[in-house]
Design a protein around this motif. Sequence first.
Motif, short mmCIF file in Angstrom:
data_model
loop_
_atom_site.label_atom_id
_atom_site.label_comp_id
_atom_site.label_asym_id
_atom_site.label_seq_id
_atom_site.Cartn_x
_atom_site.Cartn_y
_atom_site.Cartn_z
N ASP A 163 0.74 -1.18 -0.06
CA ASP A 163 0.15 -0.05 -0.08
C ASP A 163 0.96 1.07 0.09
O ASP A 163 1.51 1.57 0.94
N GLU A 164 1.09 1.81 -1.01
CA GLU A 164 1.81 3.06 -1.30
C GLU A 164 1.36 4.29 -0.26
O GLU A 164 2.10 5.32 -0.32
N ARG A 165 0.12 4.16 0.61
CA ARG A 165 -0.23 5.20 1.11
C ARG A 165 0.31 5.05 2.55
O ARG A 165 -0.06 5.92 3.62
N PRO A 167 2.44 5.32 5.69
CA PRO A 167 3.26 6.52 6.25
C PRO A 167 4.73 5.91 6.44
O PRO A 167 5.61 6.64 6.16
N HIS A 222 -6.05 -1.26 4.58
CA HIS A 222 -7.02 -0.54 3.49
C HIS A 222 -7.48 -1.71 2.64
O HIS A 222 -7.14 -2.60 2.38
#
Length: 243
Positions: A163-165, A167, A222
Amino acid sequence: MPHDEPDFLRLDGYEADTPQAEERFWQHIAGEQDMLTVLAEHHTDDARHSFYVLHNGAVTWGIPGEPQIVALHLQRDVEARTFRFEHAELPLPTMAQSWLIARGCPKEKIRLPDGMGTRPADEATRALQERLMNDGDHFALLTSYTDDTSDRPETMVLLRALDERAPLPFRVLLEEADLDARTHTLREGGFATFEAATQWWENHFDGDTAAALPATSPPTRHSPLPTAPARPAPAAPPRGRGR
């Protein structure tokens, strides 16, 4: 020691479903079968699926630092007496368990039995292993290094969140074993950049064992997970020095 049953993979009377699969199976599994130790296994009642966490003792004589754990999923056609297989070479048993769970193995059926290997030294190790069994498929393995040459073996793993989101998308796992106590600790550090993660990695290999891994919170789930392949990884850090 290696498994002492000649057909512990339960393939007596079976053939691979294609010549290509037969060749791959010999290359990755059967050719070193006498050096494989079963750490955990689960078989479905209909005999169609078998799941294994294996230790490959042959790796200790190969390229220094290579992963020594094999996750193996066998799929049998009991009518045609053929089989297919998937496998992954991974640095930690908990990562092999996660890989198998993602392929349909019940979590409670693939735990390592008491007395198999070292046991978690503390609750932090136990909790992290549980999370990795559940969420391990949220990360891509970039590189790892297993050092089994000392009295306190250690394994280091570099992961990237799919997941590139996330943090802190880059994670370093560090497992250290105490063979006298038959225990191990597992810790995780989170890094915002690949460069920061690899700098910590290289410092650790240079002997800076005092630098603690930066704390991180569990990744936020997610849904759905990305279905496209993750972007190509940057060049992996050095695996470590040779023996």
